[in-house]
Design a protein around this motif. Structure first.
Motif, short mmCIF file in Angstrom:
data_model
loop_
_atom_site.label_atom_id
_atom_site.label_comp_id
_atom_site.label_asym_id
_atom_site.label_seq_id
_atom_site.Cartn_x
_atom_site.Cartn_y
_atom_site.Cartn_z
N VAL A 144 31.98 -13.60 -35.03
CA VAL A 144 32.62 -14.05 -36.47
C VAL A 144 31.40 -12.69 -37.27
O VAL A 144 32.28 -12.04 -37.47
CB VAL A 144 33.13 -15.00 -36.54
CG1 VAL A 144 33.51 -15.10 -38.64
CG2 VAL A 144 34.38 -15.68 -36.18
N GLU A 145 30.31 -13.33 -37.35
CA GLU A 145 29.29 -12.97 -37.98
C GLU A 145 29.04 -11.02 -38.08
O GLU A 145 29.27 -11.01 -39.22
CB GLU A 145 27.70 -13.65 -37.71
CG GLU A 145 27.29 -13.34 -38.77
CD GLU A 145 25.56 -13.82 -38.39
OE1 GLU A 145 24.80 -14.22 -39.60
OE2 GLU A 145 25.03 -13.96 -37.05
N ARG A 146 29.35 -11.18 -36.30
CA ARG A 146 29.18 -9.28 -36.13
C ARG A 146 30.73 -8.86 -36.21
O ARG A 146 30.52 -7.29 -37.37
CB ARG A 146 29.11 -9.21 -34.94
CG ARG A 146 27.49 -9.64 -34.15
CD ARG A 146 27.11 -9.76 -33.06
NE ARG A 146 26.58 -7.70 -32.53
CZ ARG A 146 26.88 -7.47 -31.91
NH1 ARG A 146 27.63 -8.14 -30.67
NH2 ARG A 146 27.13 -6.01 -31.08
N LEU A 174 31.93 4.30 -32.25
CA LEU A 174 30.54 3.34 -32.68
C LEU A 174 31.32 2.54 -33.09
O LEU A 174 32.53 2.22 -34.05
CB LEU A 174 29.78 4.51 -33.67
CG LEU A 174 29.80 5.91 -33.65
CD1 LEU A 174 28.85 6.33 -34.21
CD2 LEU A 174 28.49 5.59 -32.12
N ALA A 175 30.59 1.83 -33.98
CA ALA A 175 30.86 0.64 -33.99
C ALA A 175 31.01 1.06 -35.36
O ALA A 175 30.83 1.67 -36.14
CB ALA A 175 29.65 -0.51 -34.91
N PRO A 176 32.46 -0.30 -35.73
CA PRO A 176 32.87 0.71 -37.34
C PRO A 176 32.10 1.03 -38.30
O PRO A 176 33.03 1.68 -38.57
CB PRO A 176 34.23 -0.55 -37.73
CG PRO A 176 34.69 -0.90 -36.28
CD PRO A 176 32.85 -1.40 -35.70
N GLY A 214 30.45 -5.30 -39.25
CA GLY A 214 31.52 -3.96 -38.36
C GLY A 214 30.50 -3.92 -37.50
O GLY A 214 30.74 -2.44 -37.37
N GLU A 215 29.84 -4.88 -36.63
CA GLU A 215 29.72 -4.18 -35.67
C GLU A 215 30.32 -3.94 -34.71
O GLU A 215 29.48 -3.93 -33.24
CB GLU A 215 27.72 -5.44 -35.78
CG GLU A 215 27.22 -5.31 -36.95
CD GLU A 215 26.21 -6.28 -36.66
OE1 GLU A 215 26.36 -7.31 -35.40
OE2 GLU A 215 25.58 -6.76 -37.70
N TRP A 239 30.35 -1.99 -46.20
CA TRP A 239 31.10 -2.61 -45.36
C TRP A 239 31.21 -3.81 -46.00
O TRP A 239 30.49 -4.71 -46.94
CB TRP A 239 30.54 -2.93 -44.09
CG TRP A 239 31.23 -3.21 -43.42
CD1 TRP A 239 31.56 -4.94 -42.88
CD2 TRP A 239 32.49 -2.41 -42.20
NE1 TRP A 239 32.60 -4.57 -41.73
CE2 TRP A 239 33.35 -3.41 -41.63
CE3 TRP A 239 33.08 -0.85 -42.15
CZ2 TRP A 239 34.64 -3.24 -40.89
CZ3 TRP A 239 34.00 -0.88 -41.94
CH2 TRP A 239 34.79 -1.07 -41.01
N PRO A 240 32.23 -4.01 -45.78
CA PRO A 240 33.89 -3.36 -45.78
C PRO A 240 34.57 -2.70 -46.89
O PRO A 240 35.64 -2.13 -46.19
CB PRO A 240 34.35 -4.26 -44.99
CG PRO A 240 34.21 -5.67 -46.37
CD PRO A 240 33.24 -5.64 -46.25
N THR A 241 33.74 -2.69 -48.16
CA THR A 241 35.02 -1.98 -48.77
C THR A 241 34.71 -0.70 -48.62
O THR A 241 34.86 0.24 -49.98
CB THR A 241 34.65 -2.43 -50.27
OG1 THR A 241 33.60 -3.12 -50.88
CG2 THR A 241 35.07 -4.39 -49.94
#
Length: 107
Positions: free
Chosen positions: A68-70, A8-10, A74-75, A19-21
């Motif tokens: 970069v945005e995605r 799956l997406a991260p 984490g997508e 996300w991401p922490t």
């Protein structure tokens, strides 16, 4: 970049936090673990660079602002070309290396 092994997406592997922490599930695949570390490093490098706009990143690093945005959300995971251009532009290593593998081997 298409994910392998049906991952799956991260960000889908978060068990707690944002996300991401946030904390990933214990059985999260390596793609999610590396993706999270990549985003943390990218976020820090962008801060050091003065927090440029996504338009500036696209123009100067030659990486789509949407990618970069995605990635930051984490997508998706960026492809090798995007990683190389971002690392070159930012002057830092973004992709996790031996230190992450060593940590996972100790677990």
């Amino acid at each position: 970049m298409p994910r392998s092994a049906g991952d799956l997406a991260p960000h889908e592997y978060l068990v707690r936090g944002q996300w991401p922490t946030g904390r990933l599930k214990k059985d999260a695949p390596l793609s999610a673990v590396y993706g999270q570390q990549f985003v943390l490093r990218l976020t820090e490098a962008l801060k050091v660079k003065g927090e440029p706009s996504l338009h500036a990143v696209e123009r100067e690093a030659q990486v789509s602002r949407r990618t970069v945005e995605r990635t930051l959300k984490g997508e998706v995971l960026p492809d090798f070309g995007a990683i190389a251009r971002l690392e070159e532009w930012l002057g830092v290593d973004l992709w996790p290396g031996p230190e992450l593998r060593s940590a996972s081997e100790r677990s």
